[in-house]
Write an enzyme that holds these catalytic residues in place. Structure first.
Site, PDB file in Angstrom:
ATOM      1  N   GLY A 169       6.169   5.001   8.920  1.00  0.00           N
ATOM      2  CA  GLY A 169       5.313   6.187   8.921  1.00  0.00           C
ATOM      3  C   GLY A 169       5.259   6.787  10.304  1.00  0.00           C
ATOM      4  O   GLY A 169       6.214   6.658  11.079  1.00  0.00           O
ATOM      5  N   SER A 170       4.141   7.402  10.617  1.00  0.00           N
ATOM      6  CA  SER A 170       4.036   8.118  11.890  1.00  0.00           C
ATOM      7  C   SER A 170       3.830   7.142  13.051  1.00  0.00           C
ATOM      8  O   SER A 170       3.284   6.042  12.873  1.00  0.00           O
ATOM      9  CB  SER A 170       2.868   9.093  11.831  1.00  0.00           C
ATOM     10  OG  SER A 170       1.662   8.390  11.622  1.00  0.00           O
ATOM     11  N   THR A 171       4.217   7.570  14.239  1.00  0.00           N
ATOM     12  CA  THR A 171       4.011   6.753  15.437  1.00  0.00           C
ATOM     13  C   THR A 171       2.523   6.539  15.680  1.00  0.00           C
ATOM     14  O   THR A 171       2.101   5.448  16.070  1.00  0.00           O
ATOM     15  CB  THR A 171       4.703   7.427  16.632  1.00  0.00           C
ATOM     16  OG1 THR A 171       6.124   7.423  16.373  1.00  0.00           O
ATOM     17  CG2 THR A 171       4.449   6.683  17.927  1.00  0.00           C
ATOM     18  N   CYS A 222      12.993  10.342   8.658  1.00  0.00           N
ATOM     19  CA  CYS A 222      12.670   9.838  10.000  1.00  0.00           C
ATOM     20  C   CYS A 222      13.826  10.043  10.964  1.00  0.00           C
ATOM     21  O   CYS A 222      13.611  10.314  12.133  1.00  0.00           O
ATOM     22  CB  CYS A 222      12.266   8.373   9.929  1.00  0.00           C
ATOM     23  SG  CYS A 222      13.445   7.331   9.077  1.00  0.00           S
ATOM     24  N   GLY A 230       1.410   3.846  13.450  1.00  0.00           N
ATOM     25  CA  GLY A 230       2.043   2.608  13.931  1.00  0.00           C
ATOM     26  C   GLY A 230       1.228   1.983  15.062  1.00  0.00           C
ATOM     27  O   GLY A 230       1.020   0.762  15.107  1.00  0.00           O
ATOM     28  N   LYS A 275       0.889  -1.173   0.000  1.00  0.00           N
ATOM     29  CA  LYS A 275       0.000   0.000   0.000  1.00  0.00           C
ATOM     30  C   LYS A 275       0.924   1.219   0.000  1.00  0.00           C
ATOM     31  O   LYS A 275       1.458   1.614   1.030  1.00  0.00           O
ATOM     32  CB  LYS A 275      -0.892  -0.032   1.250  1.00  0.00           C
ATOM     33  CG  LYS A 275      -2.248   0.635   1.079  1.00  0.00           C
ATOM     34  CD  LYS A 275      -2.197   2.093   0.694  1.00  0.00           C
ATOM     35  CE  LYS A 275      -1.913   2.981   1.895  1.00  0.00           C
ATOM     36  NZ  LYS A 275      -1.723   4.416   1.462  1.00  0.00           N
ATOM     37  N   GLU A 298       7.921  15.416  16.449  1.00  0.00           N
ATOM     38  CA  GLU A 298       8.506  15.309  15.115  1.00  0.00           C
ATOM     39  C   GLU A 298       7.814  16.306  14.197  1.00  0.00           C
ATOM     40  O   GLU A 298       6.595  16.272  14.041  1.00  0.00           O
ATOM     41  CB  GLU A 298       8.309  13.890  14.569  1.00  0.00           C
ATOM     42  CG  GLU A 298       8.882  13.725  13.182  1.00  0.00           C
ATOM     43  CD  GLU A 298       8.810  12.292  12.675  1.00  0.00           C
ATOM     44  OE1 GLU A 298       7.702  11.739  12.563  1.00  0.00           O
ATOM     45  OE2 GLU A 298       9.879  11.727  12.375  1.00  0.00           O
ATOM     46  N   GLU A 319       8.682   1.064  11.635  1.00  0.00           N
ATOM     47  CA  GLU A 319       9.714   2.120  11.587  1.00  0.00           C
ATOM     48  C   GLU A 319       8.980   3.440  11.709  1.00  0.00           C
ATOM     49  O   GLU A 319       8.292   3.848  10.776  1.00  0.00           O
ATOM     50  CB  GLU A 319      10.459   2.089  10.247  1.00  0.00           C
ATOM     51  CG  GLU A 319      11.256   0.839   9.990  1.00  0.00           C
ATOM     52  CD  GLU A 319      12.487   0.747  10.854  1.00  0.00           C
ATOM     53  OE1 GLU A 319      12.851   1.740  11.527  1.00  0.00           O
ATOM     54  OE2 GLU A 319      13.093  -0.336  10.885  1.00  0.00           O
TER      55      GLU A 319
END
Ligand code: NAI
Ligand code: MG
Length: 502
Positions: free
Chosen positions: A250-252, A307, A255, A197, A406, A273
């Protein structure tokens, strides 16, 4: 008036025509319409105009893609020897290399990044990575061992290392071609099949890669690509009961959603990650000639959309002003412009949403009382495109959002420190733990600090040294698991212990 480089190189005809072509999903080696019939417009970051339309894949398309991946996993891909699988991967690496300029142009156009870095980093690193993992395809093995509770001639035990199965790969937009490769290359080398994706903001190089996957001779279903939104296509993949693992970058926040989806559905395996707020620590004894440009590159490369960006700068107090001035001077000399102009060193951000997010962090920083050394939210806002000026904040406090969160843009916070013994705990005051950079000539101090920093990658007197043979990943909320290296391929395997009574 800040001069913007805006003389884009002429596009290759194949890039021109690819961007204009109606895009399709890639399922079982065929290009198909999305079930919804809907398309999503994507943005040209340099102009704000519509660049292309990508299919809005949804759950129905994900179901079709997962079924194709499952058939390939049980069938054609499993029936091939590791040498045959490696041959497809080497062939794909050669094809990407043969189309290097095309990929570099497409990536620069779609993401906004500079053509020079797409040529120097995104594309060549992708090629190396495919070759590295093609080599691993023939070098995975299990082991035999003796039981501890029985004499060694009474049982024979061995451990098989098997592919985990169908892997969902969810990709971010900052390095689309490289990131998809970081996931599918080790997965395929381990014998898995994949459903990708791509990021909805930048899917074009992933879709172009699909064509080369057919050309490289991969059987149908080994790689499937379903473009679409995260909340629909991405979520359906994360929830899918027949997906054995998700590899996500991607973003936390997302995640955590993926982890919840895995928990709700089938406890699929996860490699995550996620974000970072990585410190760069400069001691007074360091070579400032090296530390200054490196600290600047650490945050301004890819316009800060990295990142592991070095977004917090800690400098020993007696050289603080010198280093901050040096980094500011470096930033001021960066040529800002459209990614496809070869003179450009700092391109626009990927979308106007990302620009708005970055500008709002800057405004919050000012409101909180931080001081801008260069840059700020007002510069470059009278021109089209998603441009943000490189920005450095001082006079910050640890509670400020610009210090804690971030930002994912060219925004640096700089803070002085006094005590070398305290800098590790200061640098560790973050939910993140992806990377950390240390500049000093005191090698004992550097190693002591490396041991105390809670981060998955430590760079000493350098920054951003990536290698397919070095594991990469985060401590704390920067993620779990590692990409690259032996760990990166073993992450796509399950262990099976077999015991025979003799
Ligand atoms: P994101 O984390 O929302 O998107 C990354 C990928 O996840 C995309 O393919 C997206 O479609 C997918 N996704 C989104 N929601 C999902 C869901 N519910 N289930 C499954 N998949 C889903 O990141 P976004 O919105 O593009 O950027 C927001 C922030 O995230 C950035 O400002 C940056 O701080 C961070 N980020 C970090 C990256 C990294 O390399 N660590 C890469 C991209 C973003
Ligand atoms: Mg998002």
């Amino acid at each position: 008036m800040i001069p913007i480089a805006n003389r884009p190189i002429p596009l290759l005809p194949e890039v021109e025509s690819f961007v204009k072509r109606p895009q399709r999903l890639f399922i079982a080696n065929t290009f198909v319409e999305p079930a919804s019939g809907q398309m999503i417009p994507t943005e040209n970051p340099a102009t704000g105009d519509v660049l292309a339309h990508i299919p809005a894949g949804d759950k129905e398309d994900i179901d079709r893609a997962v079924a194709a991946a499952r058939r390939a996993f049980e069938g054609d891909w499993r029936a091939m020897s590791p040498t045959q699988r490696a041959a497809c991967m080497f062939k794909l690496a050669d094809l990407i290399e043969a189309h290097a300029e095309e990929f570099a142009q497409l990536e620069s156009l779609d993401v906004g990044k500079t053509i020079t870095s797409a040529r120097a980093i995104d594309v060549p690193f992708t090629v190396y990575l495919w070759r590295y993992y093609a080599g691993w395809a023939t070098k995975l093995y299990g082991k035999t061992l003796d039981l501890s509770l029985a004499p060694s001639d009474t049982f024979f035990s061995y451990v098989r290392r098997e592919p985990v199965g169908v892997v969902g790969c969810i990709i971010p937009w900052n390095y689309p071609l490289a990131q998809v490769s970081f996931k599918i290359a080790p997965a395929l080398a381990a014998g898995c099949t994949t459903v990708v994706k791509p990021a909805e903001q930048a899917s074009l190089t992933n879709l172009r890669l699909a064509e080369l996957i057919v050309e490289a001779g991969f059987p149908p279903g080994v790689v499937n690509i379903v473009t679409g939104l995260g909340e629909t296509a991405g979520a359906a993949l994360a929830e899918h009961p027949d997906v054995n693992k998700i590899s996500f970058t991607g973003s936390t926040a997302v995640g955590k959603l993926i982890m919840q989806a895995a928990g709700r559905s089938n406890l699929k395996r996860l490699t995550l990650e996620l974000g970072g707020k990585s410190p760069t620590i400069v001691f007074a004894d360091a070579s400032l000639e090296e530390a200054i440009p490196t600290a600047a590159t650490a945050i301004f490369n890819n316009s800060g959309q990295v990142c592991n960006a070095g977004s917090r700068l800690y400098v020993q107090r007696n050289v603080f002003d010198r280093v901050v001035e040096g980094v500011a001077d470096y930033a001021n000399r960066l040529q800002i412009g459209v990614g496809l102009d070869e003179r450009t060193q700092l391109g626009p951000l990927v979308t106007h949403e990302q620009k708005a997010r970055v500008l709002s962090y800057m405004k919050q920083g000012l409101q909180d009382g931080a001081r801008v050394v260069i840059g700020g939210p007002d510069l470059l806002q009278d021109i089209p495109g998603n441009f943000v000026h490189p920005t450095i904040f001082v006079n910050t406090t640890p509670e400020m959002s610009i210090v804690r969160e971030e930002i994912f843009g060219p925004v640096l916070v700089a803070m002085p420190f006094d005590d070398p013994d305290e800098i590790a705990s200061v640098a560790n005051q973050t939910h993140y733990g992806l990377a950390a950079t240390i500049f000093t000539r005191d090698i004992s101090l550097a190693h002591r600090l490396a041991a105390r920093l809670n981060a998955g990658a430590i760079w000493i007197n350098c920054f951003g040294v990536f290698d397919p043979n070095l594991p990469f990943g985060g401590f704390k909320q920067s993620g779990m698991g590692r990409e690259f290296s032996q760990e990166g391929i073993e992450a796509f395997t399950e262990l099976k212990a077999v015991t025979v009574k003799l």
